[in-house]
Scaffold this active site. Sequence first.
Site, PDB file in Angstrom:
ATOM      1  CG  ASP A  22      -2.020  -1.065   1.096  1.00  0.00           C
ATOM      2  OD1 ASP A  22      -2.418  -1.383  -0.043  1.00  0.00           O
ATOM      3  OD2 ASP A  22      -2.444  -1.598   2.135  1.00  0.00           O
ATOM      4  CD  GLU A  23       4.798   2.173   2.800  1.00  0.00           C
ATOM      5  OE1 GLU A  23       5.921   2.456   2.351  1.00  0.00           O
ATOM      6  OE2 GLU A  23       4.592   1.898   3.990  1.00  0.00           O
TER       7      GLU A  23
END
Length: 287
Positions: A230-231
């Site tokens: 999620d980055e």
Amino acid sequence: MSQPHYVLTLSCANRPGIVAAVSTHLFESGCNILDAQQFDDTQSNCFFMRVVFNPLNGAPTLEDLRKSFSEVAERFAMTWTMRDRAEKRRVMILVSRFDHCLVDLLYRRRRGELPMDLVAVVANHPRETYGSLDFDGAAFHHLPVTKETKLEQETRLWELIRETGAEVVVLARYMQVLSDGLAAKLAGRCINIHHSFLPGFKGAKPYHQAHARGVKVIGATAHYVTSDLDEGPIIEQDVERISHRDTPDDLVRKGRDIERRVLARALRYHLEDRVILNGQRTVVFTD
């Protein structure tokens, strides 16, 4: 479109003469520029450009245009693409139990809002989970995942991506973490959607956690998948105000609405060649 419309995207180190070289080459090749957007990132000294153009009578074919433009690209050390806007990209959608994003993408595709060729829907839940949902002729593949079968499932998933020729993979609330190896293979062409509470509200029931903390804004983020969970580079985000009157169920309902529209916008931007990677960030030429 009665005439073909082509789109050129490029990035390179910034230096004088890039715009002049591009526009002059297209003019001398018998093409007419319909739309042009550019951005100079002064922090990285990188230049980004998106040009939509159409060939006039007697202009070269797209393949010939690519060959001739490669000389300009080489001169400026560009990373670039040039393609026909009428050519639909082949898309695979991955989904888990929550189907609100899947339903929305199918609807927008049927309405012509998303110019894509849906080659497959892959789920870690059986077909009956999605009731009478119409996949518009796309094949459905059930690939269940357990701790013991995850490696086997990913191997089969990669085989499906290659067999179908999928150019874009969309994680439409697919609640499985891709391995570092698969994420690397799909770099720049795998889009994920998640609630914007991360990293503040990790784990199960993030909206309930947010309610317990009395948040005033909720949101969603669509990004490219990388090995960093999620980055990855962010494509699109949106938010909505929350009040003390909202219950956890209200937050879930509003959150799903945000997730739907953010994922749809991000996918459309990608399909229309509006997104160019800029390191860990993106340049998005919105319409």
